[in-house]
Design a protein around this motif. Sequence first.
Motif, PDB file in Angstrom:
ATOM      1  N   GLY A  71      61.358  44.346  70.926  1.00  0.00           N
ATOM      2  CA  GLY A  71      60.201  44.274  70.051  1.00  0.00           C
ATOM      3  C   GLY A  71      60.598  43.695  68.714  1.00  0.00           C
ATOM      4  N   LEU A  72      59.764  43.957  67.705  1.00  0.00           N
ATOM      5  CA  LEU A  72      60.001  43.450  66.363  1.00  0.00           C
ATOM      6  C   LEU A  72      60.172  44.619  65.399  1.00  0.00           C
ATOM      7  N   ILE A  73      61.239  44.555  64.628  1.00  0.00           N
ATOM      8  CA  ILE A  73      61.425  45.501  63.533  1.00  0.00           C
ATOM      9  C   ILE A  73      60.720  44.904  62.318  1.00  0.00           C
ATOM     10  N   GLN A  74      59.690  45.576  61.830  1.00  0.00           N
ATOM     11  CA  GLN A  74      58.978  45.099  60.644  1.00  0.00           C
ATOM     12  C   GLN A  74      59.726  45.650  59.432  1.00  0.00           C
ATOM     13  N   TYR A  75      60.554  44.781  58.851  1.00  0.00           N
ATOM     14  CA  TYR A  75      61.480  45.193  57.794  1.00  0.00           C
ATOM     15  C   TYR A  75      60.861  44.875  56.435  1.00  0.00           C
ATOM     16  N   GLY A  76      60.558  45.912  55.684  1.00  0.00           N
ATOM     17  CA  GLY A  76      59.857  45.715  54.420  1.00  0.00           C
ATOM     18  C   GLY A  76      60.721  46.012  53.210  1.00  0.00           C
ATOM     19  N   SER A  77      60.437  45.318  52.120  1.00  0.00           N
ATOM     20  CA  SER A  77      61.122  45.584  50.861  1.00  0.00           C
ATOM     21  C   SER A  77      60.124  45.496  49.717  1.00  0.00           C
ATOM     22  N   LEU A  78      60.189  46.491  48.831  1.00  0.00           N
ATOM     23  CA  LEU A  78      59.326  46.495  47.660  1.00  0.00           C
ATOM     24  C   LEU A  78      59.819  45.456  46.656  1.00  0.00           C
ATOM     25  N   GLY A  79      58.886  44.786  45.994  1.00  0.00           N
ATOM     26  CA  GLY A  79      59.266  43.761  45.027  1.00  0.00           C
ATOM     27  C   GLY A  79      58.981  44.201  43.606  1.00  0.00           C
ATOM     28  N   ILE A  80      58.783  43.232  42.748  1.00  0.00           N
ATOM     29  CA  ILE A  80      58.460  43.492  41.352  1.00  0.00           C
ATOM     30  C   ILE A  80      57.098  42.871  41.054  1.00  0.00           C
ATOM     31  N   ASP A  81      56.487  43.292  39.965  1.00  0.00           N
ATOM     32  CA  ASP A  81      55.216  42.700  39.564  1.00  0.00           C
ATOM     33  C   ASP A  81      55.418  41.207  39.314  1.00  0.00           C
ATOM     34  N   SER A  82      54.662  40.378  40.010  1.00  0.00           N
ATOM     35  CA  SER A  82      54.844  38.941  39.886  1.00  0.00           C
ATOM     36  C   SER A  82      53.587  38.215  40.340  1.00  0.00           C
ATOM     37  N   VAL A  83      53.557  36.924  40.067  1.00  0.00           N
ATOM     38  CA  VAL A  83      52.438  36.075  40.463  1.00  0.00           C
ATOM     39  C   VAL A  83      52.923  35.095  41.520  1.00  0.00           C
ATOM     40  N   ILE A  84      52.223  34.992  42.637  1.00  0.00           N
ATOM     41  CA  ILE A  84      52.535  34.030  43.680  1.00  0.00           C
ATOM     42  C   ILE A  84      51.662  32.805  43.455  1.00  0.00           C
ATOM     43  N   ALA A  85      52.287  31.631  43.392  1.00  0.00           N
ATOM     44  CA  ALA A  85      51.556  30.391  43.120  1.00  0.00           C
ATOM     45  C   ALA A  85      51.800  29.383  44.226  1.00  0.00           C
ATOM     46  N   ASP A  86      50.902  28.391  44.335  1.00  0.00           N
ATOM     47  CA  ASP A  86      51.079  27.316  45.307  1.00  0.00           C
ATOM     48  C   ASP A  86      51.946  26.226  44.703  1.00  0.00           C
ATOM     49  N   GLU A  87      52.129  25.125  45.436  1.00  0.00           N
ATOM     50  CA  GLU A  87      53.008  24.047  44.977  1.00  0.00           C
ATOM     51  C   GLU A  87      52.515  23.396  43.693  1.00  0.00           C
ATOM     52  N   GLU A  88      51.221  23.524  43.426  1.00  0.00           N
ATOM     53  CA  GLU A  88      50.651  22.943  42.210  1.00  0.00           C
ATOM     54  C   GLU A  88      50.732  23.893  41.024  1.00  0.00           C
ATOM     55  N   GLY A  89      51.266  25.086  41.265  1.00  0.00           N
ATOM     56  CA  GLY A  89      51.369  26.063  40.195  1.00  0.00           C
ATOM     57  C   GLY A  89      50.129  26.919  40.015  1.00  0.00           C
ATOM     58  N   GLU A  90      49.166  26.773  40.940  1.00  0.00           N
ATOM     59  CA  GLU A  90      47.946  27.554  40.856  1.00  0.00           C
ATOM     60  C   GLU A  90      48.167  28.954  41.440  1.00  0.00           C
ATOM     61  N   GLU A  91      47.698  29.961  40.708  1.00  0.00           N
ATOM     62  CA  GLU A  91      47.855  31.335  41.147  1.00  0.00           C
ATOM     63  C   GLU A  91      47.061  31.588  42.424  1.00  0.00           C
ATOM     64  N   VAL A  92      47.727  32.156  43.434  1.00  0.00           N
ATOM     65  CA  VAL A  92      47.037  32.474  44.686  1.00  0.00           C
ATOM     66  C   VAL A  92      47.049  33.975  44.975  1.00  0.00           C
ATOM     67  N   PHE A  93      47.961  34.690  44.322  1.00  0.00           N
ATOM     68  CA  PHE A  93      48.063  36.117  44.607  1.00  0.00           C
ATOM     69  C   PHE A  93      48.856  36.799  43.498  1.00  0.00           C
ATOM     70  N   VAL A  94      48.393  37.982  43.090  1.00  0.00           N
ATOM     71  CA  VAL A  94      49.132  38.787  42.118  1.00  0.00           C
ATOM     72  C   VAL A  94      49.813  39.922  42.870  1.00  0.00           C
ATOM     73  N   ARG A  95      51.120  39.919  42.839  1.00  0.00           N
ATOM     74  CA  ARG A  95      51.893  40.932  43.564  1.00  0.00           C
ATOM     75  C   ARG A  95      52.291  42.044  42.612  1.00  0.00           C
ATOM     76  N   THR A  96      52.136  43.278  43.069  1.00  0.00           N
ATOM     77  CA  THR A  96      52.556  44.426  42.276  1.00  0.00           C
ATOM     78  C   THR A  96      53.780  45.071  42.917  1.00  0.00           C
ATOM     79  N   SER A  97      54.365  45.993  42.201  1.00  0.00           N
ATOM     80  CA  SER A  97      55.575  46.660  42.705  1.00  0.00           C
ATOM     81  C   SER A  97      55.272  47.561  43.904  1.00  0.00           C
ATOM     82  N   GLU A  98      54.000  47.782  44.204  1.00  0.00           N
ATOM     83  CA  GLU A  98      53.632  48.588  45.363  1.00  0.00           C
ATOM     84  C   GLU A  98      53.431  47.740  46.619  1.00  0.00           C
ATOM     85  N   HIS A  99      53.395  46.412  46.455  1.00  0.00           N
ATOM     86  CA  HIS A  99      53.271  45.534  47.615  1.00  0.00           C
ATOM     87  C   HIS A  99      54.632  45.397  48.299  1.00  0.00           C
TER      88      HIS A  99
END
Length: 294
Positions: A71-99
């Motif tokens: 099967g698949l081991i769904q391996y997760g890791s908590l990150g830091i508060d950050s902004v995910i952007a596309d190649e053009e630098g446009e914000e697509v998602f705001v990530r929090t430390s709980e994601h």
Amino acid sequence: MAKIGLRPYLIEISNKSDFKTVSICGEGGGPSLSETLVSFEATFSKGNSSIQDDRSIHITKLPKDGYSFHGLIQYGSLGIDSVIADEEGEEVFVRTSEHMEILPLYYRIWVPQSGTTALAVLQSYESRSCASQYLNLLREYFEFNHEGYRLTVKKVMPNPQAALANSDVKKLRFYKKKVSADKVENIALDDADYVHLELIMHARRYGTLGRLKDLVGSLDEGALIYEGIEFESASAEVQIGDEKRKVGLINASNSAGVVDISGNVTLDQGHPDPESIAKEANKLIVGLKLEYGL
């Protein structure tokens, strides 16, 4: 293309009192690894993750394949508060430390109907692996549920004690990342400050470079210095069953013993398609069964 590897292991059960190895299948009244895996996969399914040190594991099991659990081991890791952007630098998602970032990593465990040894292979993705976390969780779960018994996991890697040690090596590859382009002469390189180098040594058509254990011994102190360049990692092409496989020998990222299958799997959204990696994992287990006489 991402580097996809499989890490092979041997699994055994022993008495804690005298360290004597016992049947892996519950023969003689002992614990059964198969029965343990059934409950283990159910216990740590989605919604029942194991979380330790900001890392999580839950299991998406696939239908049992013969004597193999996989099967698949769904391996997760908590990150830091950050902004995910596309190649053009446009914000697509705001990530929090709980994601939690989830990386799907394939596992396969073959348990025979009789005997004292099972085989496991676990996937790595680039330098990322959850093999130790997954196997430690399995060991703790097994020993909690089977008092008086110990679950032992041994990494299969090229060393003088391993079954692969006497395999003939047809090809050696040495690698060095980020070498100054100034060292590359007579080739016009456009805007390249650094390059990655790969040096290949191969035997003549019907010859070999030697046995794996002898070559490993000669590489204990480092890889190779050639034309003033010190190569930092190495791999060998050896025969495992009917398959030629590339096996890591030395590497700063601890990839020794990892079987590279990058060119043998198809990718789906950047990760191995479960069917294609299951096929490669099964091939590796079949080869290891032949090597170990299982």
